[in-house]
Design an enzyme around this catalytic site. Sequence first.
Site: not given
Ligand SMILES: NC(=O)c1ccc[n+]([C@@H]2O[C@H](COP(=O)([O-])OP(=O)(O)OC[C@H]3O[C@@H](n4cnc5c(N)ncnc54)[C@H](OP(=O)(O)O)[C@@H]3O)[C@@H](O)[C@H]2O)c1
Length: 929
Positions: A181, A186, A211, A244
């Site tokens: 994704d 980004y 997106k 997006h």
């Molecule tokens: N469409 C939209 O508007 C939108 C908005 C936000 C996000 N997104 C997408 O959603 C994805 C995920 O969202 P996000 O990156 O903001 O948040 P997330 O995936 O909910 O959380 C990511 C965080 O969790 C940590 N993490 C991951 N696996 C873990 C585990 N097993 N145990 C403990 N910590 C863990 C990561 O740290 P480490 O990297 O240090 O492991 C990172 O700090 C984004 O990367 C993006 O692709 C889309």
Amino acid sequence: MESGGRFIKPSLVHGDLWYGNAAINSETGCPLVYDASSFYAHNEYELGNWRPERNKFSRSYFNAYHSHIPKSAPEDDYDDRNALYSMRFNLQAAAIFPKKPSYRDLVTDEMKRLIAKYPNGYEEEGGNSTTPTAQILPRSFDVNEVSIPAVGFGTFQGDNGNGQVKESVLKALQTGYRHIDTASAYGNEKEVGEAIKESGVLREEIFVTTKLAQTWHNPSEVEEALVQSLKTLKLDYVDLYLMHFPHAYSAGPNHSTLRHPNGKPAIDYELSRAYPQTWQAMEKLVDSGKARLIGKIISSQHFTVHPVNLKLGLSNFSIIKTKRILEVARIRPAVNQVEMHPYLPQQELLDFCSAEGIHITAHQPLGGRPVAAVNPNSDRPGPLLDSTILLSWALQRGVSVVPKTVQEIRMIENRALSSISGEHMTSISKIVESTGTIRYLDPKEHIGYGLGIPRPHIPLVINIIAVAESLFYLVAFLPYSTYLQRAAVHPPVPSRPERKALFEKCYKFIPDPETYLDRWFLGAPQEEIKRDNVKEFIQWAFFNRGGEAGDDDEELEEYVTAYETLVGRKFEPGRGNAECLRLTLDPIDMLHRSLAWYMCVGFVDLLTYIGLLRAGFHFHRTSLSRFFTLFPFRPQTILTTKRSPAKYTTYWHRPHTSTTHLPVLFIHGIGIGLYPYVSFLSEINSADLPSEDGSGGQIGVIALEIHPVSFRLTHAPLAPAVLCAEIASILNHHGYSRVVLATHSYGSVIATHLLAHTETAPMIADMVLIDPVTILLHLPDVAYNFTRRPPQSASEHQLWYFASMDMGVAHSLARHFFWSENVLWKEDLEGRDVTVSLAGRDLIVNTQAVGQYLADGNEDADEEGDEEVPEMSEDGDLLVQEGWKHRTWRGKGLDILWFDNLDHAQVFDTPTTRRPVLKAVRAYAASGL
Ligand SMILES: NC(=O)c1ccc[n+]([C@@H]2O[C@H](COP(=O)([O-])OP(=O)(O)OC[C@H]3O[C@@H](n4cnc5c(N)ncnc54)[C@H](OP(=O)(O)O)[C@@H]3O)[C@@H](O)[C@H]2O)c1
């Protein structure tokens, strides 16, 4: 051949019983036959051999295989079965190539995953399970003919930049992720594309989502946006293209985001409302646009052609906005990617989208940064949960996830999910009941713009003003305007002879009886004005009261009969529907004034202060304890050292140094205080005026400030006796025993009182009354025009809104303006030289009637021959102009200055119109001693 309730039926399906699948149990010595039939009973066993990546068989090979030999049932387990079959070969490979840890890792990962997925063993289709509540977690979701991997890989790395994106996507692909994704916003499509290339995983095995960024919402640019993304990704197609956000940003150079000085993006409101049109532009990418798109890419970058099955979707769309898309959509969105985790379960949105066949992908499934849900160091609220539980919870709700991590171990962990029990599901779903919803990506904070109804970003200062205005309305205007409605305290009722005398005086000068009745009865039809209506009016006008006729009926009858004679018809008995104008009894009409308006009044007050200081005036304030009794407050008054001897009345004074002239007392009219008179007041001694009078000094001026009629919030008008006493004390304070009195408009009301008051009457020498409202006050014009006339012209609107509806002015007139006390008759002017300045187009005063009244029987004028001057009208008719309008000013007796083309107060506007008035003031000052 039976274990844990599972068994195989021996059957000869293959004769290949070779050493590879037979052995001797070392303990018992019994021969062992591996489950050869289970291997070979499924045709897919062979596929297991081809499945490992090292063998480079793509999914299309498998698809081709199954086009001849369908997958065996149960199909749900197909992938896992296949993984199991391939394990034997992977183990073999790991043993043969011990130096290649990836072979061994692959096997252990696969084992872990399968164990996690089937913790209670394999549950046969329709068979009994050891854990009846356990559910099999989906590995993918079928959406609109495509299969979206249930656990995808997020690539948004936020503040950390994109330095680790390529490496982590590469690892993710190596550890089995098949959904990546990304997003144009980004800024990492390049790294993602490179990682995909370098991974060696076939493109068609990977599901790529990107997106449409918020600076590309213009429908004409949507296609270019996708082309840009594809170029950056170096891919010839993406599988899923999402809008997006529903809202759009204003685009800067190269589609960068324009930002406010505080760093928040500038919203493009028009495009933000046009997201349905943006969607329609995205639809074009799928149908006719698809071929063109690929054509373009081929010509510019020589990519290979692949059959493209581009799916479109939304991101961060609420129910309302998704509905709007569905209203216009030809191609329904396949996916809505939204923030979703146990603290933001969005059940309603999930239900809505499921019902509409729109798949939900959860972004920030772990709570985003700083991972409130799983990071023990996070200071955000809510109980901590294991990441695998969070992700399993999502999958079990039918939601795919795109967790992001840069750590390989976590990548594996986030895919090694197992189903959770129904009870556990329920307890997780209940977390939000105690924590309340938590939106980690809250657009309100992030960009100052809600995901719900679009609303513009309102600067703090506007918010402060809005709160102040609301408070002012609620705390000041509402209670104060209600308070002001209290009944008036009318002056004592005059005796019957006094009433009769007044009635007769008025009766003698009613130039147009029909208009007289029409105005006092607010335009009511004649037949509705009956005897009792007329009595009601007379009671107010001459008895200072309302209510029924009572004892006064006989006297009232007398007056009614007189009116009948005047209008030449009888009034019908009884009461009609006519309402009459009873100024001091009727409810007060007033309008709310904003705090901003009072600030403007305060500003004009400051300008007046500066103007009068420059003209040599000194401000005389009342006690500082009264500072808060006048709003807007006047901070500049603190600067003055001069004190008014009066309790309420403030004033400006220019010292009197002339020995040959009298000083001047000026009283302003209704309006914004002394501001319109600054030039007039400073010109009383202007060098522009002839100076042959040899005054040898300057004429002193006292300009009073009558705050209740100056658009302020302050005390009610003072009772005539109190005000006269205050004015006398002010004049005495400066040693002025006699002054020339100049008034404007409402100031003439105070003139009437000064002339009637024993202490002040001898202090008033000659007078200049400019636009006086007090002469012929028994006629309805002033009261009607000021308080009841529906405004038509611009100047009438101006008068109505700013003056008539002002709280202080409306209250002063409706509760403290008693016409019989204020009226000024010609005989009251006798013994003084008086100049009355009248404007031909006065919108308040009936100046024609006033001028005629004053001119009638004016002997001085007759001496000079008050002839009527004939004149021709435009269409040749002979007009008769009244001579009194054109008489030369003489400075003796009663003079009228007639300004044909001026409106009320306009005489103060230009030096030319001010000059004759000033001449009269100076002449009276010169002759008064
Ligand atoms: N469409 C939209 O508007 C939108 C908005 C936000 C996000 N997104 C997408 O959603 C994805 C995920 O969202 P996000 O990156 O903001 O948040 P997330 O995936 O909910 O959380 C990511 C965080 O969790 C940590 N993490 C991951 N696996 C873990 C585990 N097993 N145990 C403990 N910590 C863990 C990561 O740290 P480490 O990297 O240090 O492991 C990172 O700090 C984004 O990367 C993006 O692709 C889309």
